[in-house]
Write a protein that holds these residues in place. Structure first.
Motif, short mmCIF file in Angstrom:
data_model
loop_
_atom_site.label_atom_id
_atom_site.label_comp_id
_atom_site.label_asym_id
_atom_site.label_seq_id
_atom_site.Cartn_x
_atom_site.Cartn_y
_atom_site.Cartn_z
N ASP A 34 4.65 15.96 -9.74
CA ASP A 34 4.40 16.37 -8.36
C ASP A 34 4.11 15.18 -7.44
OD1 ASP A 34 4.53 18.89 -9.49
OD2 ASP A 34 2.71 19.62 -8.51
N ASP A 35 4.34 15.45 -6.14
CA ASP A 35 3.87 14.59 -5.04
C ASP A 35 4.70 13.33 -4.82
OD1 ASP A 35 1.98 16.56 -4.93
OD2 ASP A 35 0.25 15.25 -5.31
N HIS A 85 7.96 21.11 -2.68
CA HIS A 85 6.49 21.05 -2.69
C HIS A 85 5.96 21.00 -1.24
CE1 HIS A 85 2.81 20.74 -4.92
NE2 HIS A 85 2.61 19.45 -4.78
N HIS A 89 2.58 18.95 2.34
CA HIS A 89 1.57 19.16 1.30
C HIS A 89 0.26 19.72 1.89
CE1 HIS A 89 -0.81 18.45 -2.39
NE2 HIS A 89 0.36 18.35 -3.00
N ASP A 128 -1.49 21.99 -4.39
CA ASP A 128 -2.75 22.25 -5.12
C ASP A 128 -2.71 23.57 -5.90
OD1 ASP A 128 -3.50 19.96 -3.83
OD2 ASP A 128 -5.13 20.84 -2.67
ZN LIG Z 1 0.88 18.31 -5.01
#
Ligand SMILES: [Zn+2]
Length: 212
Positions: A34-35, A85, A89, A128
């Motif tokens: 992720d991210d 995603h 965010h 999250d």
């Molecule tokens: Zn994330």
């Protein structure tokens, strides 16, 4: 963003239930990152995955994908899959109106499709893991499977390579979806942990698959 310019990849009807284990079941495991994408860590992970011939799913932030489209293309060219995603965010996205949720989901998805040169975006993961019933529905209606996880390695806390490795070794079970990060901060520990975990998982009889 003009969402009319890019026809969404239309797949089979998506189940709005959060997917937390692989559909294949058995001794399979899905690695998810992720991210990203990030210039420093995404290529390092791609190198590890390529060397060991492992597929993974990358849950990318739209803003970062927009800034570094070549990295998105490298991810899909290597045979990995994309997961939306959101653009920014925002962990509260699931509490916003449907139109705001749709804007975040679809704009980010469009960024990933464009950056990758037309790759489908099969999954959506809430920032999250902050899901709401409405967000699950919007994800499914946008054609993206809501993707959760089985094991949270908590690598983002920089707990150390050994702790990240142990979190997987202690909690692995058939069909596990494992959450790592290739963005959001220094991820040398994650790269080192994944390098160790791939041969260990193989030694336990696991094969690497996409979540669905
Ligand atoms: Zn994330």
């Amino acid at each position: 963003m003009d969402t009319s310019s890019s026809p969404p990849p239309v797949g089979p009807r998506v189940d709005p239930t959060l997917l937390t284990v692989t559909r294949a079941g058995g001794r399979t495991v899905s690695l998810t990152f992720d991210d990203g994408p990030t210039a420093r860590y995404t290529p390092q992970l791609l190198a590890v995955l390529a060397r060991d011939r492992v597929v993974a799913t990358f849950c990318e932030i739209g803003q970062q994908a927009q800034a570094q489209p070549a990295l998105v293309r490298r991810v899909t060219a290597a045979g990995h899959r994309l997961c939306d995603h959101t653009i920014t965010h925002d962990p509260t996205i699931g509490s916003h109106t449907s139109s705001v949720m749709d804007q975040q989901l679809r704009a980010s998805r469009d960024v990933l499709v464009a950056a990758s040169g037309g790759a489908p975006v099969d999954y959506f993961r809430a920032p999250d893991g902050n899901w709401t019933p409405a967000l699950l529905r919007r994800s499914a209606q946008a054609g993206m499977q809501p993707l959760g996880w089985t094991i949270d390695t908590r690598d983002w806390t920089r707990s150390g390579t050994a702790a990240i490795v142990n979190s997987v070794e202690a909690h692995i079970r058939p069909g596990a979806v494992v959450l790592f990060h290739d963005g959001g901060g220094p991820r040398d520990q994650t790269v080192a942990a994944v390098t160790q975990l791939i041969p260990w998982l193989r030694s336990q009889g696991y094969t690497f698959v996409f979540p669905s």
